[in-house]
Write a protein that holds these residues in place. Structure first.
Motif, mmCIF file in Angstrom:
data_model
loop_
_atom_site.group_PDB
_atom_site.id
_atom_site.type_symbol
_atom_site.label_atom_id
_atom_site.label_comp_id
_atom_site.label_asym_id
_atom_site.label_seq_id
_atom_site.Cartn_x
_atom_site.Cartn_y
_atom_site.Cartn_z
ATOM 1 N N LYS A 27 13.601 15.729 -8.597
ATOM 2 C CA LYS A 27 14.227 17.015 -8.415
ATOM 3 C C LYS A 27 14.013 17.991 -9.634
ATOM 4 C CE LYS A 27 17.421 15.683 -4.827
ATOM 5 N NZ LYS A 27 18.709 15.386 -4.534
ATOM 6 N N LYS A 28 13.909 17.430 -10.914
ATOM 7 C CA LYS A 28 13.959 17.970 -12.277
ATOM 8 C C LYS A 28 12.375 18.354 -12.576
ATOM 9 C CE LYS A 28 18.010 18.130 -13.796
ATOM 10 N NZ LYS A 28 18.632 19.465 -14.416
ATOM 11 N N GLY A 29 11.439 17.977 -11.552
ATOM 12 C CA GLY A 29 9.917 18.401 -11.470
ATOM 13 C C GLY A 29 8.935 17.246 -12.307
ATOM 14 N N ASP A 30 9.641 16.022 -12.593
ATOM 15 C CA ASP A 30 8.863 15.040 -13.187
ATOM 16 C C ASP A 30 8.031 14.336 -12.272
ATOM 17 O OD1 ASP A 30 10.339 15.574 -15.649
ATOM 18 O OD2 ASP A 30 11.952 14.229 -15.280
ATOM 19 N N SER A 31 7.137 13.480 -12.692
ATOM 20 C CA SER A 31 6.140 12.672 -11.907
ATOM 21 C C SER A 31 6.968 11.494 -12.172
ATOM 22 C CB SER A 31 4.836 12.741 -12.500
ATOM 23 O OG SER A 31 4.124 11.757 -12.226
ATOM 24 N N VAL A 32 7.025 10.696 -11.013
ATOM 25 C CA VAL A 32 7.650 9.368 -10.943
ATOM 26 C C VAL A 32 6.795 8.180 -10.072
ATOM 27 C CG1 VAL A 32 9.882 8.170 -10.509
ATOM 28 C CG2 VAL A 32 9.999 10.472 -11.210
ATOM 29 N N LYS A 33 6.746 7.123 -10.886
ATOM 30 C CA LYS A 33 6.180 5.959 -9.900
ATOM 31 C C LYS A 33 7.051 4.502 -10.261
ATOM 32 C CE LYS A 33 1.279 7.213 -10.669
ATOM 33 N NZ LYS A 33 -0.142 6.668 -11.180
ATOM 34 N N VAL A 34 7.539 4.042 -9.129
ATOM 35 C CA VAL A 34 8.212 2.981 -9.208
ATOM 36 C C VAL A 34 7.149 1.608 -8.870
ATOM 37 C CG1 VAL A 34 10.002 1.674 -7.837
ATOM 38 C CG2 VAL A 34 10.434 4.046 -8.343
ATOM 39 N N PHE A 35 7.449 0.576 -9.525
ATOM 40 C CA PHE A 35 6.800 -0.562 -9.334
ATOM 41 C C PHE A 35 7.867 -1.770 -9.105
ATOM 42 C CE2 PHE A 35 4.270 -4.491 -9.930
ATOM 43 C CZ PHE A 35 2.872 -3.998 -9.591
ATOM 44 N N LEU A 36 7.361 -2.410 -7.785
ATOM 45 C CA LEU A 36 8.406 -3.417 -7.357
ATOM 46 C C LEU A 36 7.852 -4.737 -7.995
ATOM 47 C CD1 LEU A 36 9.072 -2.169 -3.827
ATOM 48 C CD2 LEU A 36 10.461 -1.704 -5.780
ATOM 49 N N LEU A 37 8.231 -5.543 -8.591
ATOM 50 C CA LEU A 37 7.811 -6.965 -9.169
ATOM 51 C C LEU A 37 8.963 -7.927 -8.934
ATOM 52 C CD1 LEU A 37 5.689 -7.851 -10.996
ATOM 53 C CD2 LEU A 37 7.300 -7.115 -13.073
ATOM 54 N N GLY A 38 8.501 -8.958 -8.734
ATOM 55 C CA GLY A 38 9.175 -10.167 -8.508
ATOM 56 C C GLY A 38 10.065 -10.082 -7.317
ATOM 57 N N GLU A 39 11.421 -10.269 -7.536
ATOM 58 C CA GLU A 39 12.509 -10.058 -6.307
ATOM 59 C C GLU A 39 12.460 -8.679 -5.987
ATOM 60 O OE1 GLU A 39 15.820 -11.765 -8.540
ATOM 61 O OE2 GLU A 39 15.504 -13.535 -7.449
ATOM 62 N N GLY A 40 12.250 -7.469 -6.896
ATOM 63 C CA GLY A 40 12.123 -6.413 -6.478
ATOM 64 C C GLY A 40 11.473 -5.885 -5.292
ATOM 65 N N VAL A 41 10.612 -6.873 -4.745
ATOM 66 C CA VAL A 41 9.687 -6.576 -3.601
ATOM 67 C C VAL A 41 10.517 -6.928 -2.367
ATOM 68 C CG1 VAL A 41 7.507 -7.084 -4.630
ATOM 69 C CG2 VAL A 41 8.821 -8.936 -3.493
ATOM 70 N N GLU A 42 11.716 -7.238 -2.467
ATOM 71 C CA GLU A 42 12.536 -7.444 -1.429
ATOM 72 C C GLU A 42 13.776 -6.371 -1.274
ATOM 73 O OE1 GLU A 42 13.977 -11.704 -1.146
ATOM 74 O OE2 GLU A 42 12.710 -12.148 -2.715
ATOM 75 N N SER A 43 13.569 -5.219 -1.730
ATOM 76 C CA SER A 43 14.515 -4.161 -1.875
ATOM 77 C C SER A 43 14.952 -3.575 -0.545
ATOM 78 C CB SER A 43 13.905 -2.915 -2.664
ATOM 79 O OG SER A 43 13.502 -3.129 -4.027
#
Length: 106
Positions: A27-43
């Motif tokens: 919302k502030k105009g930034d570029s954002v990428k999220v990487f799911l790693l390990g247990e994070g893939v179960e989000s």
């Protein structure tokens, strides 16, 4: 700013907050990428009435955020991508790390 977020937690509140800050940055105009790693893939499976992770992910995607998930981690857990993220690898994680102005981990 280019913001990279690495999610490796299996804690619903942490995942929820990772996407909340990602949405705020978009919302502030930034570029954002999220990487799911390990247990994070179960989000996605941690979505609940208290921590609406699916909603936060939807807002993130609508705001042009990019989500990548470790293919090895997905395979180990026999988890499917379900069209919410890109099946990815460590080269992609390295690219996020190297191109980001700031990197957060949850």
């Amino acid at each position: 700013m280019k913001l990279g977020i690495v999610v490796y937690s299996l804690q619903a509140e942490s995942i929820y907050n990772a996407f909340r800050i990602g949405n705020f940055a978009l919302k502030k105009g930034d570029s954002v990428k999220v990487f799911l790693l390990g247990e994070g893939v179960e989000s996605l499976r941690l979505d609940s009435s208290e921590f609406k992770i699916k909603d936060q992910i939807s807002f993130f995607q609508e705001g042009s955020g990019e989500i990548l998930a470790c293919g090895t981690c997905l395979d180990l857990r026999q988890t499917k991508v379900e069209n919410f993220c890109k099946y990815s690898n460590l080269a992609d994680l390295y690219e996020i790390i190297s191109e980001s102005d700031k990197l957060l981990s949850f």
